[in-house]
Enzyme design. Structure first.
Site, PDB file in Angstrom:
ATOM      1  N   HIS A  68       0.815  -1.222   0.000  1.00 54.12           N
ATOM      2  CA  HIS A  68       0.000   0.000   0.000  1.00 54.12           C
ATOM      3  C   HIS A  68       0.848   1.273   0.000  1.00 54.12           C
ATOM      4  CE1 HIS A  68      -3.969  -1.808   0.348  1.00 54.12           C
ATOM      5  NE2 HIS A  68      -3.501  -2.634   1.284  1.00 54.12           N
ATOM      6  N   HIS A 178       2.103  -7.752   7.159  1.00 55.65           N
ATOM      7  CA  HIS A 178       1.093  -7.702   6.091  1.00 55.65           C
ATOM      8  C   HIS A 178      -0.238  -8.346   6.436  1.00 55.65           C
ATOM      9  CE1 HIS A 178      -0.880  -7.603   2.217  1.00 55.65           C
ATOM     10  NE2 HIS A 178      -0.944  -8.926   2.191  1.00 55.65           N
TER      11      HIS A 178
END
Length: 271
Positions: A68, A178
């Site tokens: 991201h 993550h």
């Protein structure tokens, strides 16, 4: 040398947990280096320059990211100017920013922090195994580098474990991020490298991986698209990993999870 990695910071709740708890954790665990994965800090998607400053002010020394990293486009011109903010090192050549940095501590000690991203069920990036090999050729453990910490941002536990064994004995720690769920496999591998599949998230666990649970459940039940996911806003747990590194060998002597605040059972290592 005592090192702390805080898992993915999710939204305002996660940022508040860092601000509330990181200073005390650093004090209680005599932390020499605090690494914070900040890729979900901006309302769950990406990071901004202002929020990076807030995390530094709270005590973060290095910020890592992941898939991201580019969600907030204003980060693109900022990231080359911030040498403490990393993006995965296995992005293609010419990508803005850096994937590793050599951080100086008191006493002339140096810690190499490396950010890498897996490829299973993730964006197709360059080979993280080969990229680490090339980095270690420049910065071998014990030759001007007292410790090497890898934030391996990946979906598949198999890829993370394989990477840990690949790096075993050559880095101080391979710490997974993550998936936003802390795993129970913290261990020191046979060659002396500390490993965990995932450090978890700094976020509200009354959620679906940090996002408001109602919309997430609705999407699974109906199989229909809905509104954009929003971060849960309840009290967050600071989740991370504590690693003690031998100053002589650069290998790990100890690894333990860190959990403070929020809904998860608390755990703070004893020194």
């Amino acid at each position: 040398m005592n090192i702390l990695l805080c898992g993915d910071v999710v939204g305002r709740s996660g940022r508040d947990a860092i601000k509330a708890h990181l200073p005390g954790v650093k004090r209680d665990l005599a932390i020499d280096l605090a690494i914070v994965n900040a890729e979900n800090a901006a309302h769950g998607f990406g990071l901004t320059e202002r929020l990076a400053g807030e995390l530094y002010d709270a005590g973060a020394d290095i910020l890592t990211t992941g898939n991201h990293v580019w969600d907030q486009r204003d980060l693109i011109p900022y990231i080359p100017r911030d040498k403490r903010l990393l993006r995965p090192a296995n992005f293609p050549e010419g990508t803005p920013g850096a994937g590793w940095c050599l951080h100086s501590l008191d006493g002339g000690r140096g810690v190499l922090v490396v950010n890498l991203m897996g490829r299973l069920f993730m964006d197709a990036l360059d080979d993280p195994f080969a990229r680490l090999e090339s980095i270690l050729a420049q910065y071998p453990l014990g030759r001007g580098v007292n410790a090497i910490v890898v934030d391996f941002h990946g979906e598949a536990t198999s890829e993370k474990m394989a990477f840990g064994h690949f790096a075993d004995g050559r880095v101080s720690a391979v710490l997974g991020t993550h998936t936003h769920v802390p795993t129970a496999d913290a261990q020191i591998l046979p060659g002396g490298t500390a490993f965990i599949s995932d450090a978890g998230m700094c976020g509200d666990y009354d959620s679906v991986i940090g996002m408001q649970k109602e919309a997430s459940v609705r999407r699974f039940v109906t199989k229909m698209p809905g509104e954009k996911a929003k971060p849960a806003e309840g009290e967050a747990t600071l989740c991370g990993v504590f690693v003690a590194v031998d100053d002589v060998t650069g290998l790990a002597r100890r690894i333990e999870p860190v959990r403070v605040g929020g809904r998860l059972s608390a755990h703070l290592p004893l020194l």
